[in-house]
Motif scaffolding. Sequence first.
Motif, PDB file in Angstrom:
ATOM      1  N   ARG A  47       0.826  -1.211   0.000  1.00  0.00           N
ATOM      2  CA  ARG A  47       0.000   0.000   0.000  1.00  0.00           C
ATOM      3  C   ARG A  47       0.861   1.262   0.000  1.00  0.00           C
ATOM      4  O   ARG A  47       0.410   2.321  -0.401  1.00  0.00           O
ATOM      5  N   ALA A  48       2.090   1.115   0.462  1.00  0.00           N
ATOM      6  CA  ALA A  48       3.022   2.254   0.492  1.00  0.00           C
ATOM      7  C   ALA A  48       4.421   1.726   0.241  1.00  0.00           C
ATOM      8  O   ALA A  48       4.858   1.594  -0.892  1.00  0.00           O
ATOM      9  N   MET A  49       5.146   1.414   1.325  1.00  0.00           N
ATOM     10  CA  MET A  49       6.501   0.857   1.237  1.00  0.00           C
ATOM     11  C   MET A  49       6.604  -0.349   2.156  1.00  0.00           C
ATOM     12  O   MET A  49       7.411  -0.379   3.082  1.00  0.00           O
ATOM     13  N   GLU A  50       5.774  -1.350   1.911  1.00  0.00           N
ATOM     14  CA  GLU A  50       5.769  -2.524   2.777  1.00  0.00           C
ATOM     15  C   GLU A  50       5.262  -3.733   1.990  1.00  0.00           C
ATOM     16  O   GLU A  50       4.657  -3.604   0.931  1.00  0.00           O
ATOM     17  N   PHE A  51       5.538  -4.918   2.536  1.00  0.00           N
ATOM     18  CA  PHE A  51       4.987  -6.160   2.016  1.00  0.00           C
ATOM     19  C   PHE A  51       4.055  -6.726   3.078  1.00  0.00           C
ATOM     20  O   PHE A  51       4.513  -7.126   4.150  1.00  0.00           O
ATOM     21  N   GLN A  52       2.795  -6.787   2.783  1.00  0.00           N
ATOM     22  CA  GLN A  52       1.828  -7.404   3.681  1.00  0.00           C
ATOM     23  C   GLN A  52       1.614  -8.838   3.192  1.00  0.00           C
ATOM     24  O   GLN A  52       0.963  -9.073   2.179  1.00  0.00           O
ATOM     25  N   THR A  53       2.199  -9.776   3.918  1.00  0.00           N
ATOM     26  CA  THR A  53       2.080 -11.178   3.540  1.00  0.00           C
ATOM     27  C   THR A  53       2.478 -12.052   4.722  1.00  0.00           C
ATOM     28  O   THR A  53       2.849 -11.542   5.795  1.00  0.00           O
ATOM     29  N   LEU A  54       2.423 -13.354   4.547  1.00  0.00           N
ATOM     30  CA  LEU A  54       2.757 -14.286   5.615  1.00  0.00           C
ATOM     31  C   LEU A  54       4.251 -14.280   5.914  1.00  0.00           C
ATOM     32  O   LEU A  54       5.074 -14.014   5.042  1.00  0.00           O
ATOM     33  N   LYS A  67      -0.297  -7.596  -5.285  1.00  0.00           N
ATOM     34  CA  LYS A  67      -1.151  -6.441  -5.591  1.00  0.00           C
ATOM     35  C   LYS A  67      -0.427  -5.151  -5.211  1.00  0.00           C
ATOM     36  O   LYS A  67      -0.134  -4.918  -4.040  1.00  0.00           O
ATOM     37  N   ASN A  68      -0.162  -4.336  -6.208  1.00  0.00           N
ATOM     38  CA  ASN A  68       0.494  -3.051  -5.967  1.00  0.00           C
ATOM     39  C   ASN A  68      -0.576  -1.975  -5.819  1.00  0.00           C
ATOM     40  O   ASN A  68      -1.067  -1.438  -6.811  1.00  0.00           O
ATOM     41  N   LEU A  69      -0.929  -1.669  -4.592  1.00  0.00           N
ATOM     42  CA  LEU A  69      -1.960  -0.666  -4.310  1.00  0.00           C
ATOM     43  C   LEU A  69      -1.346   0.684  -3.961  1.00  0.00           C
ATOM     44  O   LEU A  69      -2.028   1.570  -3.467  1.00  0.00           O
ATOM     45  N   SER A  70      -0.048   0.838  -4.227  1.00  0.00           N
ATOM     46  CA  SER A  70       0.643   2.086  -3.929  1.00  0.00           C
ATOM     47  C   SER A  70       0.639   2.983  -5.168  1.00  0.00           C
ATOM     48  O   SER A  70       0.032   2.665  -6.188  1.00  0.00           O
ATOM     49  N   GLY A  71       1.358   4.084  -5.077  1.00  0.00           N
ATOM     50  CA  GLY A  71       1.432   5.024  -6.192  1.00  0.00           C
ATOM     51  C   GLY A  71       2.721   4.932  -6.981  1.00  0.00           C
ATOM     52  O   GLY A  71       2.971   5.786  -7.847  1.00  0.00           O
ATOM     53  N   GLU A  72       3.559   3.903  -6.705  1.00  0.00           N
ATOM     54  CA  GLU A  72       4.834   3.765  -7.388  1.00  0.00           C
ATOM     55  C   GLU A  72       4.994   2.369  -7.975  1.00  0.00           C
ATOM     56  O   GLU A  72       4.320   1.425  -7.569  1.00  0.00           O
ATOM     57  N   VAL A  73       5.912   2.242  -8.921  1.00  0.00           N
ATOM     58  CA  VAL A  73       6.273   0.936  -9.470  1.00  0.00           C
ATOM     59  C   VAL A  73       7.072   0.161  -8.418  1.00  0.00           C
ATOM     60  O   VAL A  73       7.924   0.731  -7.738  1.00  0.00           O
ATOM     61  N   HIS A  74       6.788  -1.134  -8.288  1.00  0.00           N
ATOM     62  CA  HIS A  74       7.502  -1.999  -7.343  1.00  0.00           C
ATOM     63  C   HIS A  74       7.775  -3.350  -7.990  1.00  0.00           C
ATOM     64  O   HIS A  74       7.361  -3.622  -9.120  1.00  0.00           O
ATOM     65  N   GLY A 172      11.865   0.658   4.204  1.00  0.00           N
ATOM     66  CA  GLY A 172      11.136  -0.408   4.898  1.00  0.00           C
ATOM     67  C   GLY A 172      10.575  -1.486   4.000  1.00  0.00           C
ATOM     68  O   GLY A 172       9.847  -2.366   4.473  1.00  0.00           O
ATOM     69  N   MET A 173      10.922  -1.461   2.701  1.00  0.00           N
ATOM     70  CA  MET A 173      10.314  -2.419   1.786  1.00  0.00           C
ATOM     71  C   MET A 173      11.130  -3.699   1.695  1.00  0.00           C
ATOM     72  O   MET A 173      11.686  -4.047   0.650  1.00  0.00           O
ATOM     73  N   TRP A 174      11.206  -4.391   2.819  1.00  0.00           N
ATOM     74  CA  TRP A 174      11.831  -5.702   2.877  1.00  0.00           C
ATOM     75  C   TRP A 174      11.313  -6.414   4.122  1.00  0.00           C
ATOM     76  O   TRP A 174      10.829  -5.776   5.055  1.00  0.00           O
ATOM     77  N   LYS A 175      11.391  -7.724   4.117  1.00  0.00           N
ATOM     78  CA  LYS A 175      10.994  -8.489   5.297  1.00  0.00           C
ATOM     79  C   LYS A 175      11.606  -9.883   5.223  1.00  0.00           C
ATOM     80  O   LYS A 175      11.899 -10.401   4.132  1.00  0.00           O
ATOM     81  N   PHE A 176      11.799 -10.485   6.408  1.00  0.00           N
ATOM     82  CA  PHE A 176      12.257 -11.861   6.481  1.00  0.00           C
ATOM     83  C   PHE A 176      11.068 -12.796   6.278  1.00  0.00           C
ATOM     84  O   PHE A 176       9.970 -12.555   6.795  1.00  0.00           O
ATOM     85  N   ILE A 177      11.303 -13.873   5.546  1.00  0.00           N
ATOM     86  CA  ILE A 177      10.305 -14.925   5.374  1.00  0.00           C
ATOM     87  C   ILE A 177      10.997 -16.268   5.577  1.00  0.00           C
ATOM     88  O   ILE A 177      12.072 -16.517   5.017  1.00  0.00           O
TER      89      ILE A 177
END
Length: 315
Positions: A47-54, A67-74, A172-177
């Motif tokens: 939605r901005a600079m994050e990954f919402q997922t498991l 789903k890229n619901l933000s205003g920028e290319v990702h 903030g656009m990273w996360k451990f999985i």
Amino acid sequence: MKTNNLTSLILLLSVLLFFNCKNEKETESIEDTTSHKNYGQVEVITRAMEFQTLDTLRSGWTTFSYKNLSGEVHFFLMDKLPSDSIVKSDITDHLMPAFDDGMKYLIEEKVDSAMATFGTIPTWFNDVKRYGGSGLISPGKTAVSTINLVPGKYMMECYVKAINGEWHTSHGMWKFITVVDEPTDYTPSKATHTLSVSSTNGYEFDGKPTAGKTVFKVDFIDQVPHEHFSGHDVNLIKYKEGADMDALVHWLNWMNPDGLRTPAPDQFEFLGGMNNCEAGETGYFEVVLEPGNYVLISETPKANEKGMLKTFVVD
């Protein structure tokens, strides 16, 4: 008075029963969805600079609906870390500063300082393995990609740049999985077309895509680091007549100060693809093609000179 008390009691019990049932349904829905996603189908939302997922996935074939619901290319890329002992501070205090400062020097046209700074990237980063992800995706669009994950600790990331030249990872656009050693029961959809990618022959592509749902199978024949320290990938982009293809090639090289930097070049709509995979690996991505002009291109310096740019027209 007794009648009023009885009425109040009935009303209270009705309210409690309503919320209890509602909570049970919500819990059941969440559990069912999580179970379903863990068996090979995962939703990722930005939605901005994050990954919402498991945070935890099963190994094996997994389809990501991004789903890229933000205003920028990702995009998202799945980096398998060489050790489960790598923690947040290893990323934020050691890895990111090297890339952040190196990029600042490139923007200032201090190439020697940039290269020296990139030389401070932690040595463990050289042992990262990449297992694919989505290609670049425009705002409001959804990218569907299927990759084969092996057990281990991953870093999901997007290193497109913000308008000020800073990496999305630094915002903030990273996360451990964690991918556990318990395979999914999922298999990829049957491919409509196969695209082979190599550093020697570039893109080798069969057939002519037509309108409608299309599944691309991407075979990575080899994988080598190019001038931008990264490998080759595949991005599907729809473009308008007269679009500047040279501007696109330039923008896709992150080492250019304005490369991968917001805003993306005009006249192009990014529809996903398959991010970097290791040599011998295969990934799939799907899209609904509409009539128009398309290009398959790698996020690689001088992709056009390396045979990693193929255009086609859907009638």
